[in-house]
Design a protein around this motif. Structure first.
Motif, mmCIF file in Angstrom:
data_model
loop_
_atom_site.group_PDB
_atom_site.id
_atom_site.type_symbol
_atom_site.label_atom_id
_atom_site.label_comp_id
_atom_site.label_asym_id
_atom_site.label_seq_id
_atom_site.Cartn_x
_atom_site.Cartn_y
_atom_site.Cartn_z
ATOM 1 N N GLN A 63 31.868 -84.638 -8.564
ATOM 2 C CA GLN A 63 31.326 -83.774 -9.610
ATOM 3 C C GLN A 63 32.144 -83.816 -10.894
ATOM 4 O OE1 GLN A 63 29.919 -79.859 -8.571
ATOM 5 N NE2 GLN A 63 29.353 -80.477 -6.505
ATOM 6 N N GLN A 64 33.409 -84.230 -10.811
ATOM 7 C CA GLN A 64 34.215 -84.319 -12.033
ATOM 8 C C GLN A 64 33.699 -85.422 -12.953
ATOM 9 O OE1 GLN A 64 35.166 -85.175 -9.035
ATOM 10 N NE2 GLN A 64 36.202 -87.171 -9.064
ATOM 11 N N ASP A 65 32.963 -86.382 -12.417
ATOM 12 C CA ASP A 65 32.407 -87.474 -13.224
ATOM 13 C C ASP A 65 30.895 -87.370 -13.363
ATOM 14 O OD1 ASP A 65 34.906 -88.819 -13.628
ATOM 15 O OD2 ASP A 65 34.801 -89.490 -11.552
ATOM 16 N N PHE A 66 30.349 -86.236 -13.009
ATOM 17 C CA PHE A 66 28.916 -85.994 -13.115
ATOM 18 C C PHE A 66 28.548 -85.691 -14.569
ATOM 19 C CE2 PHE A 66 25.328 -82.986 -12.974
ATOM 20 C CZ PHE A 66 24.423 -83.713 -12.221
ATOM 21 N N PRO A 67 27.422 -86.197 -15.104
ATOM 22 C CA PRO A 67 26.346 -86.903 -14.421
ATOM 23 C C PRO A 67 26.467 -88.419 -14.397
ATOM 24 C CG PRO A 67 25.636 -86.401 -16.627
ATOM 25 C CD PRO A 67 27.031 -85.837 -16.493
ATOM 26 N N GLY A 68 27.427 -88.967 -15.162
ATOM 27 C CA GLY A 68 27.490 -90.418 -15.290
ATOM 28 C C GLY A 68 27.652 -91.153 -13.976
ATOM 29 N N ILE A 69 28.246 -90.500 -12.996
ATOM 30 C CA ILE A 69 28.539 -91.169 -11.736
ATOM 31 C C ILE A 69 27.282 -91.593 -10.980
ATOM 32 C CG2 ILE A 69 28.644 -89.078 -10.295
ATOM 33 C CD1 ILE A 69 31.245 -90.343 -9.070
ATOM 34 N N VAL A 70 26.135 -90.957 -11.237
ATOM 35 C CA VAL A 70 24.894 -91.333 -10.550
ATOM 36 C C VAL A 70 23.941 -92.114 -11.449
ATOM 37 C CG1 VAL A 70 24.996 -89.445 -8.900
ATOM 38 C CG2 VAL A 70 23.835 -89.099 -11.098
ATOM 39 N N LEU A 71 24.336 -92.367 -12.688
ATOM 40 C CA LEU A 71 23.493 -93.096 -13.634
ATOM 41 C C LEU A 71 23.958 -94.546 -13.725
ATOM 42 C CD1 LEU A 71 23.286 -90.392 -16.445
ATOM 43 C CD2 LEU A 71 21.769 -90.714 -14.463
ATOM 44 N N GLY A 72 23.072 -95.417 -14.196
ATOM 45 C CA GLY A 72 23.444 -96.814 -14.327
ATOM 46 C C GLY A 72 23.454 -97.542 -13.003
ATOM 47 N N PRO A 73 24.091 -98.718 -12.944
ATOM 48 C CA PRO A 73 24.041 -99.570 -11.748
ATOM 49 C C PRO A 73 24.908 -99.057 -10.608
ATOM 50 C CG PRO A 73 25.494 -100.538 -13.381
ATOM 51 C CD PRO A 73 24.843 -99.348 -14.044
ATOM 52 N N PRO A 74 24.648 -99.531 -9.390
ATOM 53 C CA PRO A 74 25.485 -99.153 -8.251
ATOM 54 C C PRO A 74 26.862 -99.796 -8.336
ATOM 55 C CG PRO A 74 23.929 -100.857 -7.599
ATOM 56 C CD PRO A 74 23.559 -100.458 -9.002
#
Length: 232
Positions: A63-74
């Motif tokens: 959650q500290q890197d949310f929302p970017g952590i679920v966006l973009g490529p795997p």
């Protein structure tokens, strides 16, 4: 009415380019063309906006890197080591992701890939199952059947059962179901022609230890897509 033309891209992805046509009583070609926003310099076939997130019990990891952590490529780490570039949904938690460059369309075979951090341990695969739904408008949802308790059958229909092999660092295509890893979903299963939103909900019966309980979402990728923006 918007129709689409399919074109093959490198790396196994399909992109449906918009071909606009008028129908009786429908919007004009000019109206539909103006409705499309301009594309960014490099349109991406990945979720690029979080519409909502409802963490469940013992969520927290990532959650500290949310929302970017679920966006973009795997950010896959292969079969032997689950990625830590993930967001734990928590028991019963859910998240809704939106595509703004390229939406999902029913094309040949798998249309959508959902990536979790599955890994294969010496005693077998470690999985955390998720239930996937799709929507065109973010209001009406269509859910893929997920047998989240059928361990012997490999949890058919669920996300979170296959390791992720694609990452920006290794050059493995994230939109080619034959090499990317993750779990594939075909809109034809639901009779849905296209979708702009994807919802992933923790199945509720995964290991429940804080702060990484539940389904661990890495990314969502379009395999068969249609343009939601227009090039200059």
């Amino acid at each position: 009415m918007m129709r689409s033309l399919v074109a093959r891209l490198s790396g196994g992805a399909w992109l449906l380019l918009p071909v606009l046509a008028t129908g009786c009583g429908g919007p004009s070609l000019q109206d539909e063309a103006q409705a499309l926003a301009a594309c960014p310099a490099q349109p991406q076939p990945f979720a690029d906006r979080v519409a909502s997130y409802s963490p469940g019990l013992n969520a927290g990891f990532g959650q500290q890197d949310f929302p970017g952590i679920v966006l973009g490529p795997p950010q896959g780490a292969g079969a032997g080591s689950g990625s830590v570039d993930v967001l734990s949904l928590g028991r019963g938690g859910d998240i809704v992701l939106e595509f703004t460059d390229v939406g999902v369309v029913d094309g040949p075979g798998v249309d959508l890939l959902v990536f979790e951090n599955v890994f294969i341990s010496p005693i077998g695969p470690y999985t955390e199952r998720g239930i996937v739904s799709v929507s065109e408008d973010g209001q009406t949802w269509h859910e893929f059947p997920c047998a989240s308790t059928d361990a012997a059958g490999g949890y058919p229909g669920c996300a979170g059962t296959t390791p992720v092999y694609s990452s920006p660092a290794n050059g493995v295509s994230a939109t080619d179901p034959t090499v990317a890893g993750g779990n594939g979903f075909d809109l034809a299963t639901l009779g849905v022609p296209r979708a702009r939103f994807v919802r992933v909900r923790d199945a509720g019966n995964n290991p429940n230890g804080s702060p990484s309980s539940g389904f661990d979402l890495d990314a969502v990728a379009v395999v068969n897509g249609y343009a939601l923006c227009q090039t200059p």
